[in-house]
Write a protein that holds these residues in place. Structure first.
Motif, PDB file in Angstrom:
ATOM      1  N   THR A  52       0.897  -1.339   0.138  1.00  0.00           N
ATOM      2  CA  THR A  52       0.103  -0.102   0.031  1.00  0.00           C
ATOM      3  C   THR A  52       0.975   1.132  -0.063  1.00  0.00           C
ATOM      4  O   THR A  52       0.269   2.332  -0.133  1.00  0.00           O
ATOM      5  CB  THR A  52      -0.833   0.058   1.253  1.00  0.00           C
ATOM      6  N   CYS A 102      -9.506   1.550   0.983  1.00  0.00           N
ATOM      7  CA  CYS A 102      -8.283   1.097   1.005  1.00  0.00           C
ATOM      8  C   CYS A 102      -7.833  -0.077   0.749  1.00  0.00           C
ATOM      9  O   CYS A 102      -6.985  -0.432  -0.283  1.00  0.00           O
ATOM     10  CB  CYS A 102      -7.423   1.569   2.444  1.00  0.00           C
ATOM     11  N   THR A 103      -8.575  -1.210   1.319  1.00  0.00           N
ATOM     12  CA  THR A 103      -8.152  -2.472   0.772  1.00  0.00           C
ATOM     13  C   THR A 103      -8.527  -2.820  -0.639  1.00  0.00           C
ATOM     14  O   THR A 103      -8.001  -3.332  -1.275  1.00  0.00           O
ATOM     15  CB  THR A 103      -9.123  -3.754   1.556  1.00  0.00           C
ATOM     16  N   LYS A 107      -5.199  -2.767  -2.418  1.00  0.00           N
ATOM     17  CA  LYS A 107      -4.779  -4.226  -2.415  1.00  0.00           C
ATOM     18  C   LYS A 107      -5.461  -5.124  -3.482  1.00  0.00           C
ATOM     19  O   LYS A 107      -4.803  -5.815  -4.208  1.00  0.00           O
ATOM     20  CB  LYS A 107      -4.957  -4.919  -0.957  1.00  0.00           C
ATOM     21  N   GLY A 181      -0.123  -5.079   8.143  1.00  0.00           N
ATOM     22  CA  GLY A 181      -1.015  -4.132   7.646  1.00  0.00           C
ATOM     23  C   GLY A 181      -0.371  -2.804   7.594  1.00  0.00           C
ATOM     24  O   GLY A 181       0.759  -2.701   8.086  1.00  0.00           O
ATOM     25  N   CYS A 182      -1.028  -1.824   7.140  1.00  0.00           N
ATOM     26  CA  CYS A 182      -0.655  -0.314   7.203  1.00  0.00           C
ATOM     27  C   CYS A 182      -0.503   0.021   8.564  1.00  0.00           C
ATOM     28  O   CYS A 182      -1.029  -0.452   9.490  1.00  0.00           O
ATOM     29  CB  CYS A 182      -1.506   0.643   6.648  1.00  0.00           C
ATOM     30  N   PHE A 184      -1.182   2.767   9.839  1.00  0.00           N
ATOM     31  CA  PHE A 184      -2.558   3.500  10.377  1.00  0.00           C
ATOM     32  C   PHE A 184      -3.676   2.493  10.376  1.00  0.00           C
ATOM     33  O   PHE A 184      -4.785   3.265  10.546  1.00  0.00           O
ATOM     34  CB  PHE A 184      -2.606   4.693   9.854  1.00  0.00           C
ATOM     35  N   CYS A 185      -3.584   1.278  10.071  1.00  0.00           N
ATOM     36  CA  CYS A 185      -4.706   0.478  10.088  1.00  0.00           C
ATOM     37  C   CYS A 185      -5.686   0.688  11.194  1.00  0.00           C
ATOM     38  O   CYS A 185      -5.496   0.603  12.210  1.00  0.00           O
ATOM     39  CB  CYS A 185      -4.420  -1.029  10.003  1.00  0.00           C
ATOM     40  N   PHE A 186      -6.854   1.150  10.565  1.00  0.00           N
ATOM     41  CA  PHE A 186      -8.241   1.270  11.394  1.00  0.00           C
ATOM     42  C   PHE A 186      -8.349  -0.029  12.371  1.00  0.00           C
ATOM     43  O   PHE A 186      -9.424   0.208  13.190  1.00  0.00           O
ATOM     44  CB  PHE A 186      -9.280   1.995  10.813  1.00  0.00           C
ATOM     45  N   PHE A 187      -7.909  -1.196  11.911  1.00  0.00           N
ATOM     46  CA  PHE A 187      -8.558  -2.354  12.731  1.00  0.00           C
ATOM     47  C   PHE A 187      -7.363  -2.525  13.967  1.00  0.00           C
ATOM     48  O   PHE A 187      -7.835  -3.294  14.780  1.00  0.00           O
ATOM     49  CB  PHE A 187      -8.184  -3.605  11.924  1.00  0.00           C
ATOM     50  N   CYS A 276      -9.189  -7.538   7.056  1.00  0.00           N
ATOM     51  CA  CYS A 276      -9.146  -7.956   5.845  1.00  0.00           C
ATOM     52  C   CYS A 276      -8.237  -8.988   5.588  1.00  0.00           C
ATOM     53  O   CYS A 276      -6.909  -8.792   5.922  1.00  0.00           O
ATOM     54  CB  CYS A 276      -8.865  -6.605   4.870  1.00  0.00           C
ATOM     55  N   CYS A 279      -4.916  -8.208   3.830  1.00  0.00           N
ATOM     56  CA  CYS A 279      -3.942  -7.249   4.510  1.00  0.00           C
ATOM     57  C   CYS A 279      -3.413  -7.880   5.704  1.00  0.00           C
ATOM     58  O   CYS A 279      -2.133  -7.730   6.131  1.00  0.00           O
ATOM     59  CB  CYS A 279      -4.626  -6.097   5.064  1.00  0.00           C
ATOM     60  N   HIS A 280      -4.205  -8.925   6.231  1.00  0.00           N
ATOM     61  CA  HIS A 280      -3.907  -9.256   7.720  1.00  0.00           C
ATOM     62  C   HIS A 280      -3.496 -10.822   7.880  1.00  0.00           C
ATOM     63  O   HIS A 280      -3.266 -11.134   8.990  1.00  0.00           O
ATOM     64  CB  HIS A 280      -4.826  -8.914   8.685  1.00  0.00           C
TER      65      HIS A 280
END
Ligand code: SF4
Length: 281
Positions: A52, A102-103, A107, A181-182, A184-187, A276, A279-280
Protein backbone atom coordinates in the motif's frame (compact mmCIF):
# COMPACT_ATOMS: atom_id res chain seq x y z
CA UNK A 1 -4.29 -31.47 0.29
CA UNK A 2 -7.03 -32.12 -2.22
CA UNK A 3 -8.02 -29.25 -4.51
CA UNK A 4 -11.71 -28.89 -5.22
CA UNK A 5 -11.79 -26.69 -8.31
CA UNK A 6 -14.60 -24.67 -9.83
CA UNK A 7 -15.78 -25.37 -13.37
CA UNK A 8 -13.74 -22.54 -14.97
CA UNK A 9 -10.47 -23.78 -13.52
CA UNK A 10 -11.32 -27.39 -14.37
CA UNK A 11 -12.06 -26.41 -17.99
CA UNK A 12 -8.74 -24.53 -18.20
CA UNK A 13 -6.91 -27.56 -16.90
CA UNK A 14 -8.64 -29.87 -19.36
CA UNK A 15 -7.85 -27.55 -22.27
CA UNK A 16 -4.22 -27.39 -21.13
CA UNK A 17 -4.52 -23.67 -20.53
CA UNK A 18 -1.90 -22.74 -18.00
CA UNK A 19 -3.45 -22.45 -14.53
CA UNK A 20 -1.43 -20.07 -12.34
CA UNK A 21 -0.82 -20.80 -8.66
CA UNK A 22 -0.53 -17.59 -6.67
CA UNK A 23 0.07 -16.95 -2.99
CA UNK A 24 -0.47 -13.38 -1.81
CA UNK A 25 1.75 -12.46 1.15
CA UNK A 26 0.75 -9.78 3.63
CA UNK A 27 3.90 -9.86 5.75
CA UNK A 28 1.80 -11.50 8.48
CA UNK A 29 2.32 -14.84 10.19
CA UNK A 30 -0.34 -16.93 8.43
CA UNK A 31 0.42 -16.15 4.78
CA UNK A 32 4.15 -16.40 5.55
CA UNK A 33 3.72 -19.80 7.20
CA UNK A 34 1.60 -20.90 4.25
CA UNK A 35 4.40 -19.95 1.83
CA UNK A 36 6.82 -22.04 3.90
CA UNK A 37 4.30 -24.90 4.10
CA UNK A 38 3.62 -24.88 0.34
CA UNK A 39 7.27 -24.53 -0.67
CA UNK A 40 8.16 -27.12 -3.29
CA UNK A 41 4.56 -28.32 -3.72
CA UNK A 42 4.17 -26.54 -7.09
CA UNK A 43 7.09 -25.68 -9.28
CA UNK A 44 5.39 -22.64 -10.71
CA UNK A 45 4.05 -21.05 -7.52
CA UNK A 46 4.00 -17.26 -7.81
CA UNK A 47 4.34 -15.06 -4.73
CA UNK A 48 3.04 -11.51 -4.59
CA UNK A 49 3.04 -8.74 -2.03
CA UNK A 50 0.51 -5.90 -2.43
CA UNK A 51 2.28 -2.86 -1.04
CA UNK A 52 0.00 0.00 0.00
CA UNK A 53 3.05 2.24 0.34
CA UNK A 54 2.05 2.70 3.99
CA UNK A 55 3.41 -0.49 5.48
CA UNK A 56 5.81 -0.78 8.38
CA UNK A 57 9.54 -1.15 7.80
CA UNK A 58 9.34 -4.40 9.77
CA UNK A 59 6.96 -5.75 7.10
CA UNK A 60 9.29 -4.86 4.23
CA UNK A 61 12.15 -6.41 6.15
CA UNK A 62 10.22 -9.65 6.76
CA UNK A 63 9.05 -9.94 3.14
CA UNK A 64 12.64 -9.63 2.03
CA UNK A 65 13.72 -12.34 4.53
CA UNK A 66 10.95 -14.55 3.23
CA UNK A 67 12.08 -14.04 -0.34
CA UNK A 68 15.56 -15.21 0.59
CA UNK A 69 14.15 -18.20 2.43
CA UNK A 70 11.89 -19.22 -0.46
CA UNK A 71 14.63 -18.66 -3.05
CA UNK A 72 11.85 -17.31 -5.22
CA UNK A 73 10.93 -13.89 -6.48
CA UNK A 74 8.14 -12.11 -4.64
CA UNK A 75 6.39 -9.80 -7.10
CA UNK A 76 5.76 -6.38 -5.60
CA UNK A 77 2.35 -5.00 -6.60
CA UNK A 78 1.43 -1.38 -6.07
CA UNK A 79 -1.51 0.81 -6.99
CA UNK A 80 -0.73 3.60 -9.45
CA UNK A 81 -2.30 6.09 -7.04
CA UNK A 82 -1.24 6.34 -3.44
CA UNK A 83 -3.24 6.49 -0.21
CA UNK A 84 -3.20 10.30 -0.07
CA UNK A 85 -4.73 10.46 -3.57
CA UNK A 86 -7.71 8.39 -2.43
CA UNK A 87 -8.17 10.32 0.83
CA UNK A 88 -8.44 13.51 -1.24
CA UNK A 89 -10.75 11.78 -3.70
CA UNK A 90 -13.06 10.82 -0.82
CA UNK A 91 -12.98 14.39 0.54
CA UNK A 92 -10.86 13.55 3.54
CA UNK A 93 -13.07 10.69 4.74
CA UNK A 94 -10.75 8.04 6.14
CA UNK A 95 -11.46 4.37 5.41
CA UNK A 96 -13.10 2.28 8.11
CA UNK A 97 -14.17 -1.31 8.66
CA UNK A 98 -17.41 -0.66 6.79
CA UNK A 99 -16.08 1.07 3.66
CA UNK A 100 -12.59 -0.45 3.37
CA UNK A 101 -11.83 1.45 0.17
CA UNK A 102 -8.14 1.15 1.03
CA UNK A 103 -8.23 -2.64 0.74
CA UNK A 104 -10.20 -2.44 -2.48
CA UNK A 105 -8.06 0.19 -4.19
CA UNK A 106 -4.60 -0.51 -2.76
CA UNK A 107 -4.64 -4.28 -2.35
CA UNK A 108 -7.40 -6.08 -4.24
CA UNK A 109 -7.34 -4.04 -7.45
CA UNK A 110 -3.58 -4.37 -8.04
CA UNK A 111 -3.92 -8.09 -7.28
CA UNK A 112 -6.80 -8.60 -9.72
CA UNK A 113 -5.06 -6.48 -12.38
CA UNK A 114 -1.97 -8.64 -12.02
CA UNK A 115 -4.07 -11.77 -12.55
CA UNK A 116 -6.13 -10.41 -15.44
CA UNK A 117 -8.28 -13.13 -17.01
CA UNK A 118 -5.86 -15.95 -16.37
CA UNK A 119 -7.23 -18.98 -14.54
CA UNK A 120 -5.73 -18.78 -11.05
CA UNK A 121 -5.70 -20.87 -7.92
CA UNK A 122 -5.19 -18.37 -5.10
CA UNK A 123 -3.75 -19.79 -1.87
CA UNK A 124 -5.17 -18.21 1.30
CA UNK A 125 -3.67 -18.68 4.78
CA UNK A 126 -6.85 -18.93 6.85
CA UNK A 127 -6.24 -21.51 9.57
CA UNK A 128 -8.37 -24.44 10.70
CA UNK A 129 -8.97 -22.73 14.06
CA UNK A 130 -10.58 -19.64 12.56
CA UNK A 131 -13.62 -20.95 10.69
CA UNK A 132 -15.35 -17.58 11.13
CA UNK A 133 -12.94 -15.92 8.71
CA UNK A 134 -14.03 -15.78 5.12
CA UNK A 135 -10.79 -14.85 3.35
CA UNK A 136 -10.51 -13.04 0.09
CA UNK A 137 -13.17 -14.55 -2.11
CA UNK A 138 -12.87 -12.98 -5.50
CA UNK A 139 -16.05 -12.42 -7.41
CA UNK A 140 -14.09 -13.22 -10.55
CA UNK A 141 -14.78 -16.75 -11.73
CA UNK A 142 -11.22 -17.20 -12.99
CA UNK A 143 -9.82 -16.85 -9.45
CA UNK A 144 -10.41 -19.79 -7.19
CA UNK A 145 -9.39 -19.37 -3.55
CA UNK A 146 -8.16 -22.48 -1.74
CA UNK A 147 -7.44 -22.90 1.97
CA UNK A 148 -4.68 -25.48 2.56
CA UNK A 149 -4.48 -24.83 6.32
CA UNK A 150 -8.19 -25.46 6.74
CA UNK A 151 -8.01 -28.63 4.66
CA UNK A 152 -4.94 -29.93 6.47
CA UNK A 153 -6.14 -28.91 9.94
CA UNK A 154 -3.25 -26.47 10.49
CA UNK A 155 -3.89 -24.39 13.61
CA UNK A 156 -2.17 -21.46 15.28
CA UNK A 157 0.29 -23.68 17.15
CA UNK A 158 1.28 -25.30 13.83
CA UNK A 159 1.79 -21.88 12.25
CA UNK A 160 4.06 -21.00 15.16
CA UNK A 161 6.01 -24.23 14.72
CA UNK A 162 6.34 -23.80 10.94
CA UNK A 163 7.79 -20.30 11.31
CA UNK A 164 10.08 -21.18 14.20
CA UNK A 165 11.41 -24.33 12.52
CA UNK A 166 12.05 -22.40 9.30
CA UNK A 167 14.26 -19.99 11.22
CA UNK A 168 12.18 -17.04 10.01
CA UNK A 169 10.48 -16.47 13.35
CA UNK A 170 7.78 -13.81 13.41
CA UNK A 171 7.94 -10.21 12.20
CA UNK A 172 9.22 -7.80 14.85
CA UNK A 173 6.01 -5.78 14.95
CA UNK A 174 4.28 -8.62 16.81
CA UNK A 175 6.01 -7.25 19.91
CA UNK A 176 3.47 -4.43 19.99
CA UNK A 177 0.92 -5.22 17.33
CA UNK A 178 -1.25 -8.25 16.58
CA UNK A 179 -1.51 -8.10 12.79
CA UNK A 180 0.19 -6.98 9.60
CA UNK A 181 -0.98 -4.09 7.43
CA UNK A 182 -0.61 -0.32 7.19
CA UNK A 183 0.82 1.53 10.19
CA UNK A 184 -2.44 3.49 10.44
CA UNK A 185 -4.76 0.52 10.00
CA UNK A 186 -8.13 1.33 11.58
CA UNK A 187 -8.42 -2.27 12.72
CA UNK A 188 -5.74 -1.54 15.31
CA UNK A 189 -6.67 -1.73 18.93
CA UNK A 190 -6.11 1.37 21.01
CA UNK A 191 -3.15 -0.17 22.79
CA UNK A 192 -1.61 -0.86 19.37
CA UNK A 193 -1.87 2.83 18.49
CA UNK A 194 0.11 3.47 21.65
CA UNK A 195 2.53 0.76 20.51
CA UNK A 196 2.91 2.60 17.19
CA UNK A 197 3.54 5.86 19.01
CA UNK A 198 6.29 4.24 21.08
CA UNK A 199 7.88 2.17 18.31
CA UNK A 200 7.51 4.67 15.45
CA UNK A 201 6.67 8.14 16.75
CA UNK A 202 7.18 9.60 13.26
CA UNK A 203 4.55 7.24 11.81
CA UNK A 204 2.13 8.12 14.61
CA UNK A 205 2.58 11.77 13.60
CA UNK A 206 2.02 10.85 9.95
CA UNK A 207 -1.19 9.04 10.87
CA UNK A 208 -2.29 12.06 12.89
CA UNK A 209 -1.75 14.30 9.87
CA UNK A 210 -4.51 12.43 7.99
CA UNK A 211 -7.06 13.38 10.65
CA UNK A 212 -8.91 16.63 10.33
CA UNK A 213 -11.91 18.66 11.41
CA UNK A 214 -13.98 20.17 8.57
CA UNK A 215 -14.11 23.91 9.29
CA UNK A 216 -17.61 24.49 7.83
CA UNK A 217 -19.43 21.51 9.32
CA UNK A 218 -17.25 20.73 12.32
CA UNK A 219 -17.26 17.12 11.19
CA UNK A 220 -14.30 15.11 12.54
CA UNK A 221 -12.41 12.68 10.33
CA UNK A 222 -10.49 10.49 12.75
CA UNK A 223 -9.10 6.96 12.65
CA UNK A 224 -11.07 6.00 15.74
CA UNK A 225 -14.69 6.86 16.10
CA UNK A 226 -15.20 9.68 18.59
CA UNK A 227 -11.54 10.13 19.46
CA UNK A 228 -8.60 11.74 17.67
CA UNK A 229 -5.10 10.30 17.94
CA UNK A 230 -4.09 13.29 20.04
CA UNK A 231 -6.90 12.54 22.50
CA UNK A 232 -6.03 8.85 22.48
CA UNK A 233 -2.36 9.60 23.22
CA UNK A 234 -3.41 11.64 26.26
CA UNK A 235 -5.07 8.50 27.67
CA UNK A 236 -2.04 6.27 26.96
CA UNK A 237 -1.53 5.20 30.59
CA UNK A 238 -5.17 4.29 31.10
CA UNK A 239 -5.31 2.38 27.82
CA UNK A 240 -2.20 0.34 28.65
CA UNK A 241 -3.43 -0.23 32.17
CA UNK A 242 -6.75 -1.61 30.95
CA UNK A 243 -4.95 -3.76 28.40
CA UNK A 244 -2.70 -5.28 31.08
CA UNK A 245 -5.69 -6.07 33.28
CA UNK A 246 -7.55 -7.71 30.41
CA UNK A 247 -4.44 -9.68 29.41
CA UNK A 248 -4.11 -11.02 32.94
CA UNK A 249 -7.75 -12.09 32.92
CA UNK A 250 -7.29 -13.83 29.56
CA UNK A 251 -4.06 -15.53 30.49
CA UNK A 252 -5.81 -16.99 33.51
CA UNK A 253 -8.67 -18.16 31.35
CA UNK A 254 -6.30 -19.67 28.75
CA UNK A 255 -3.85 -21.41 31.08
CA UNK A 256 -1.53 -23.64 29.04
CA UNK A 257 -1.62 -21.39 25.98
CA UNK A 258 0.32 -18.46 27.40
CA UNK A 259 3.17 -18.94 24.97
CA UNK A 260 1.01 -18.56 21.91
CA UNK A 261 -0.86 -15.65 23.35
CA UNK A 262 2.37 -13.92 24.30
CA UNK A 263 3.81 -14.35 20.83
CA UNK A 264 0.79 -13.25 18.86
CA UNK A 265 -0.39 -10.64 21.32
CA UNK A 266 -3.83 -12.09 20.72
CA UNK A 267 -6.73 -10.44 22.48
CA UNK A 268 -10.31 -11.55 22.54
CA UNK A 269 -11.39 -8.13 21.29
CA UNK A 270 -9.03 -7.79 18.39
CA UNK A 271 -11.75 -7.93 15.76
CA UNK A 272 -10.02 -10.74 13.88
CA UNK A 273 -13.22 -11.81 12.18
CA UNK A 274 -13.71 -8.34 10.70
CA UNK A 275 -10.24 -7.69 9.36
CA UNK A 276 -9.19 -7.89 5.71
CA UNK A 277 -7.49 -11.13 4.86
CA UNK A 278 -5.36 -9.83 2.02
CA UNK A 279 -3.93 -7.32 4.52
CA UNK A 280 -3.83 -9.28 7.73
CA UNK A 281 -3.13 -12.95 7.15
S1 SF4 B 1 -4.05 -2.76 6.34
FE1 SF4 B 1 -5.85 -1.69 7.10
S2 SF4 B 1 -5.60 0.42 6.38
FE2 SF4 B 1 -4.18 -0.86 5.16
S3 SF4 B 1 -5.33 -1.42 3.31
FE3 SF4 B 1 -5.67 -3.04 4.82
S4 SF4 B 1 -7.57 -2.49 5.92
FE4 SF4 B 1 -6.81 -0.65 4.84
Amino acid sequence: MELILNSDIQTSRQSDKQVRHILALSGGKDSSALAVYMRGKFENMEYVFCDTGEELDETYEYISKLQDFLCAKITWLKSEKDFRYYVDLYNGVLPDARTRWCTRMLKLKPYEDFIGDDPVISYVGIRADEPHRKGYISTKQNIQPVFPFVEDNIRIEDVERILMESGLGVPRYYQWRSRSGCYFCFFQQKREWIGLKNAHPELFEKAKAFEKIATETGERYTWNEGESLDELAQRADTIMDEHEKRKTRELNAFKGHQKLKDIWGYDSDDGEELSCNICHL
